[in-house]
Motif scaffolding. Structure first.
Motif, PDB file in Angstrom:
ATOM      1  N   ASP A  37       0.628  -1.315   0.201  1.00  0.00           N
ATOM      2  CA  ASP A  37      -0.103   0.068  -0.104  1.00  0.00           C
ATOM      3  C   ASP A  37       0.972   1.063   0.076  1.00  0.00           C
ATOM      4  O   ASP A  37       2.013   1.046   0.386  1.00  0.00           O
ATOM      5  N   ASN A  87      -5.906  -5.370  -5.881  1.00  0.00           N
ATOM      6  CA  ASN A  87      -6.989  -4.774  -5.141  1.00  0.00           C
ATOM      7  C   ASN A  87      -7.203  -3.505  -5.160  1.00  0.00           C
ATOM      8  O   ASN A  87      -8.140  -2.599  -4.877  1.00  0.00           O
ATOM      9  N   TYR A 155     -13.575   5.707 -13.951  1.00  0.00           N
ATOM     10  CA  TYR A 155     -13.839   4.511 -12.691  1.00  0.00           C
ATOM     11  C   TYR A 155     -14.505   3.352 -13.756  1.00  0.00           C
ATOM     12  O   TYR A 155     -13.888   2.298 -13.587  1.00  0.00           O
ATOM     13  N   THR A 190     -16.489  -0.042   3.271  1.00  0.00           N
ATOM     14  CA  THR A 190     -15.067   0.196   3.604  1.00  0.00           C
ATOM     15  C   THR A 190     -14.910   1.887   3.638  1.00  0.00           C
ATOM     16  O   THR A 190     -15.703   2.855   3.326  1.00  0.00           O
TER      17      THR A 190
HETATM   18  N1  LIG Z   1     -15.959  -0.215  -1.336  1.00  0.00           N
HETATM   19  C1  LIG Z   1     -17.016  -0.601  -2.437  1.00  0.00           C
HETATM   20  O1  LIG Z   1     -18.267  -0.746  -2.227  1.00  0.00           O
HETATM   21  C2  LIG Z   1     -16.274  -1.283  -3.604  1.00  0.00           C
HETATM   22  C3  LIG Z   1     -16.967  -1.525  -4.722  1.00  0.00           C
HETATM   23  C4  LIG Z   1     -16.580  -2.156  -6.003  1.00  0.00           C
HETATM   24  C5  LIG Z   1     -15.468  -2.221  -6.114  1.00  0.00           C
HETATM   25  N2  LIG Z   1     -14.665  -1.947  -5.169  1.00  0.00           N
HETATM   26  C6  LIG Z   1     -13.032  -1.894  -5.507  1.00  0.00           C
HETATM   27  O2  LIG Z   1     -12.657  -2.700  -4.352  1.00  0.00           O
HETATM   28  C7  LIG Z   1     -11.176  -2.318  -4.282  1.00  0.00           C
HETATM   29  C8  LIG Z   1     -10.767  -1.879  -2.887  1.00  0.00           C
HETATM   30  O3  LIG Z   1     -11.787  -0.693  -2.510  1.00  0.00           O
HETATM   31  P1  LIG Z   1     -11.972  -0.477  -0.733  1.00  0.00           P
HETATM   32  O4  LIG Z   1     -13.340  -0.047  -0.899  1.00  0.00           O
HETATM   33  O5  LIG Z   1     -11.484  -1.424   0.084  1.00  0.00           O
HETATM   34  O6  LIG Z   1     -11.036   0.884  -0.797  1.00  0.00           O
HETATM   35  P2  LIG Z   1     -10.100   1.861   0.095  1.00  0.00           P
HETATM   36  O7  LIG Z   1     -10.204   3.207  -0.107  1.00  0.00           O
HETATM   37  O8  LIG Z   1     -10.952   1.411   1.342  1.00  0.00           O
HETATM   38  O9  LIG Z   1      -8.989   0.931   0.049  1.00  0.00           O
HETATM   39  C9  LIG Z   1      -8.125   1.005  -0.923  1.00  0.00           C
HETATM   40  C10 LIG Z   1      -6.662   1.327  -0.523  1.00  0.00           C
HETATM   41  O10 LIG Z   1      -5.788   1.235  -1.858  1.00  0.00           O
HETATM   42  C11 LIG Z   1      -4.743   1.987  -1.400  1.00  0.00           C
HETATM   43  N3  LIG Z   1      -4.246   2.698  -2.731  1.00  0.00           N
HETATM   44  C12 LIG Z   1      -4.567   3.859  -3.405  1.00  0.00           C
HETATM   45  N4  LIG Z   1      -3.699   4.127  -4.345  1.00  0.00           N
HETATM   46  C13 LIG Z   1      -2.754   3.307  -4.412  1.00  0.00           C
HETATM   47  C14 LIG Z   1      -1.661   3.284  -5.124  1.00  0.00           C
HETATM   48  N5  LIG Z   1      -1.289   4.010  -6.175  1.00  0.00           N
HETATM   49  N6  LIG Z   1      -0.819   2.282  -4.830  1.00  0.00           N
HETATM   50  C15 LIG Z   1      -0.900   1.547  -3.680  1.00  0.00           C
HETATM   51  N7  LIG Z   1      -2.125   1.455  -2.976  1.00  0.00           N
HETATM   52  C16 LIG Z   1      -3.103   2.374  -2.994  1.00  0.00           C
HETATM   53  C17 LIG Z   1      -5.445   3.062  -0.412  1.00  0.00           C
HETATM   54  O11 LIG Z   1      -4.014   3.696   0.285  1.00  0.00           O
HETATM   55  C18 LIG Z   1      -6.200   1.966   0.566  1.00  0.00           C
HETATM   56  O12 LIG Z   1      -5.432   1.602   1.367  1.00  0.00           O
HETATM   57  C19 LIG Z   1     -10.793  -1.022  -4.978  1.00  0.00           C
HETATM   58  O13 LIG Z   1     -10.467  -1.680  -6.237  1.00  0.00           O
HETATM   59  C20 LIG Z   1     -12.430  -0.476  -5.358  1.00  0.00           C
HETATM   60  O14 LIG Z   1     -12.348   0.135  -6.598  1.00  0.00           O
HETATM   61  C21 LIG Z   1     -14.762  -1.190  -3.846  1.00  0.00           C
END
Ligand SMILES: NC(=O)c1ccc[n+]([C@@H]2O[C@H](COP(=O)([O-])OP(=O)(O)OC[C@H]3O[C@@H](n4cnc5c(N)ncnc54)[C@H](O)[C@@H]3O)[C@@H](O)[C@H]2O)c1
Length: 248
Positions: A37, A87, A155, A190
């Motif tokens: 991360d 992820n 997105y 999240t």
């Molecule tokens: N939360 C939802 O409802 C949801 C729905 C569909 C898809 N997603 C996808 O699931 C995945 C995880 O989402 P989440 O909700 O846990 O998000 P989150 O924002 O809680 O966590 C994402 C993590 O990615 C890290 N990150 C961001 N940019 C980065 C980079 N350049 N290099 C390394 N790390 C980086 C952030 O620091 C964070 O810890 C994402 O790909 C998101 O698009 C989330």
């Protein structure tokens, strides 16, 4: 016996949210996990909590050079990587296409899409040498359909790309016993969805047939399944986990 005994995994964006839940579940199933991360404090705290089978590595997933360093560090400490969970992701601004700034577009595509290309490009040679592996690319329901209220074109485009790249790589590297699948979560509680979670009850949950958002751990069950031998004949497919959202 754990479902991932003896496996070494890289999970990106694992300092919080769903990546954190996946790291916890993978360790409890016997894996060694490189938690990567940009968020050093959160990532290190989680690795400390999870113990000797967890290693935090600072990582910008948009940098190919960083990927090479991460693989090197993960393998020298934990062993050959045969599981990759791409992820890390960001939403970007919630804005109509005409108002979406070019730099925001490029950033979202870099974090959500280019990262998955870099990750697969970097880790597949290790999987080939090891005789196989499993890659899970985290997309979204926004990579299945264009939902009303989706944040922005970048997105949606990057999440559709994740699904397409998954199929391409699954076809190409199936003969090497490498399975590649995409996961398409709906609304998950999240930090990314913190604002929506606050609105739960009156807002987002009403759109979902199950009438609730999911806990990150519910998605971990699917990611674990796809990373483990339980899904030994499943590859190149999209797996939606959305409480029925895209069925309605
Ligand atoms: N939360 C939802 O409802 C949801 C729905 C569909 C898809 N997603 C996808 O699931 C995945 C995880 O989402 P989440 O909700 O846990 O998000 P989150 O924002 O809680 O966590 C994402 C993590 O990615 C890290 N990150 C961001 N940019 C980065 C980079 N350049 N290099 C390394 N790390 C980086 C952030 O620091 C964070 O810890 C994402 O790909 C998101 O698009 C989330």
């Amino acid at each position: 016996m754990g479902k991932l005994d003896g496996k070494v995994a890289i999970i990106t964006g694992a300092a919080q949210g769903m990546g954190k839940a996946h790291a916890r579940r993978f360790i409890s199933e016997g894996a060694k996990v490189a938690i990567t991360d940009l968020n050093v404090e959160g990532g290190q705290k989680l690795a400390d909590e999870l113990g000797e089978n967890a290693l935090f590595i600072k990582h910008d997933v948009t940098s190919l050079a960083d990927w090479a360093r991460v693989l090197e560090e993960a393998e020298s400490t934990l062993g050959t990587v045969t599981v990759l969970v791409n992820n890390a992701g960001i939403i970007g601004p919630v804005t109509p296409t005409v108002e979406l700034a070019e730099e925001d577009y490029l950033k979202v595509v870099a974090v959500n899409q280019h990262s998955q290309y870099y990750g697969m490009k970097t880790v597949i040679p290790s999987m080939q040498k090891a005789g196989g592996g499993a890659i899970v690319n985290i997309s979204s329901t926004a990579g299945m359909v264009s939902i009303v209220g989706a944040p922005n074109l970048a997105y949606v485009g990057s999440k559709f790309a994740s699904r397409g790249m998954t199929k391409h790589v699954a076809v190409q590297y199936g003969p090497d016993n490498i399975r590649v699948n995409s996961v398409h979560p709906g609304y998950i509680k999240t930090p990314m969805m913190a604002a929506a979670t606050d609105a739960e009850g009156g807002g987002i949950s009403a759109q979902v047939p199950l009438r609730r958002m999911a806990d990150p751990d519910e998605v971990s069950s699917l990611v674990l399944f796809l990373a483990s031998e339980d899904s030994s004949y499943i590859s190149g497919m999209e797996h939606v986990i959305d409480g029925g959202l895209t069925a309605s």
